[in-house]
Design an enzyme around this catalytic site. Structure first.
Site, short mmCIF file in Angstrom:
data_model
loop_
_atom_site.label_atom_id
_atom_site.label_comp_id
_atom_site.label_asym_id
_atom_site.label_seq_id
_atom_site.Cartn_x
_atom_site.Cartn_y
_atom_site.Cartn_z
CE1 TYR A 118 -62.35 10.42 -23.96
CE2 TYR A 118 -64.57 10.09 -24.83
CZ TYR A 118 -63.67 10.83 -24.08
OH TYR A 118 -64.08 11.98 -23.46
CD GLU A 206 -62.07 12.17 -20.65
OE1 GLU A 206 -62.39 12.74 -21.72
OE2 GLU A 206 -61.15 12.58 -19.89
#
Length: 398
Positions: A118, A206
């Site tokens: 992530y 993101e």
């Protein structure tokens, strides 16, 4: 302003962020054609909506129970997957039970995944700095990771006076367990993300998941990019990637009048001047047992036309059972607010209780305008009085 995954990847690719080859498709036939043009024998068909959790979502009218991200192994299967998505409603945790209609899909070449990570760039409100957040737990929602594995979240803030350096990427890369050339590739990706974030005035960039493939490459398998609405005037080129069909119609209409409006789930419509006062108004409505239907800040320099538009936007929400207007006139004049309220209420034939609390510049003029209007307007002396009266009026109306 949010954009779709394929648009985000196109933008990030221009900044050196590695992505897989893919094509957008508006029809099942487009999806089959796209798969034929892509390398490999595995094609991932992804629903394009402004919401996360697509893979874990579902289509209520699809008995297969499959979600909005499907792995296919032939152009024909890609077509079938697209046919099951395009024109159908996808329900995810972020869309709520109403879901979102899928108007297009993204057909992307597959890859062999070794690890999922992530990575995100965002504004840390505590430090007022662009901050990178990374985790070894890719594929999970970062909120879940923070709750279950807080020790697995890495952070690196960028000093705006110095800017980003190779050190930031290396430190995060080593923290994620990367080695050798992977660290260098990851550092280049971090640099590209930062340049995209600052260059495009983003509020978040993101990548979840960021994958390490079996051949050692690092690829952005998904991408989410949101822009700061207040900076869009600097980026007219971004208007072409705006998908108005994905936005709340009321919020879209409000943006045309430069109104700060956010739709909520309650039953009391709010019109206030000033973000802080608006938040306080929403809080006191909750205190008296009801829920706000919206956040709406008309600003300090609103005109009669803007106030009228705001009033009509509030009333366009079928959940609204009453309206609370709370104005403290500094730059904003109370008589202008009153004129806008009267004009809008007459135009839409007001049928729900309306409580108005006015204080400040030209307050008596404003109250006189409301009193002479002939409309059923309930006057309030202060904020607590206003909240109590609107909640009571809505209850009696029921």
């Amino acid at each position: 302003m949010n954009i779709h995954e394929y648009q985000a990847k196109e933008l990030l690719k221009a900044y050196g962020v590695p992505v897989l080859e893919g094509r957008v498709a508006w029809t099942p036939e487009d999806a089959e054609e796209a798969a034929n043009a892509l390398p490999g024998r595995v094609y991932v068909v992804k629903s394009q909506i402004h919401a996360g959790g697509r893979g874990a979502g579902h289509f209520p009218d699809d008995p297969s129970g499959k979600g909005g991200v499907r792995v296919t192994r032939s152009p024909g299967e890609a077509r079938q997957a697209a046919d099951a998505m395009i024109g159908h409603t996808l329900v995810t945790k972020q869309t709520g039970p109403a879901g979102r209609v899928v108007h297009r899909v993204y057909v992307e070449a597959g890859c062999e995944i070794a690890r999922e990570l992530y990575l995100a760039a965002l504004i840390d409100r505590t430090t007022s700095r662009v901050t990178f957040v990374a985790s070894t737990e890719g594929g999970m929602e970062i909120e879940e990771v923070a709750a279950q594995y807080p020790e697995k979240i890495l952070r690196s803030a960028i000093d705006p006076a110095v800017g980003i350096s190779a050190f930031h990427g290396r430190r995060l890369g080593y923290g994620l367990g990367l080695e050798g050339k992977q660290v260098a590739a990851f550092g280049k990706l971090v640099q590209g993300m930062y340049q995209a974030f600052t260059g495009l005035d983003c509020s978040i960039v993101e990548i979840n998941p960021l994958v390490l493939t079996r051949d050692g490459s690092i690829v952005a398998l998904d991408a989410k990019v949101s822009f700061d609405d207040n900076a869009l005037f600097r980026h007219p080129e971004l208007q072409k990637v705006r998908d108005e069909a994905e936005e709340d119609p009321k919020e879209l209409e409000a943006s045309k009048y430069d109104l700060n409006y956010v739709a909520l789930d309650g039953n009391i419509g709010c019109m206030v001047n000033g973000a802080g006062l608006a938040m306080a108004t929403m809080d006191i409505i909750k205190l008296y047992g009801a829920s706000p239907a919206n956040f709406l800040d008309v600003g300090g320099g609103a005109t009669k036309e803007r106030v009228s538009a705001a009033f009509k936007i509030i009333l366009s929400d079928p959940k609204v059972e009453g309206i609370l207007v709370n104005i403290f006139g500094g730059i904003m004049r109370c008589d202008v607010i009153a004129e806008g309220i009267v004009a809008a209420a007459r135009e839409v034939s007001l049928s729900v209780p309306l409580v108005v609390r006015l204080e400040g510049t030209n307050v008596q003029l404003g109250k006189d305008i409301l009193a002479r209007s002939g409309l059923k307007i309930i006057a309030a002396d202060n904020l607590a009085d206003a909240a109590e009266k609107i909640v009571k009026a809505v209850g009696e109306g029921r």
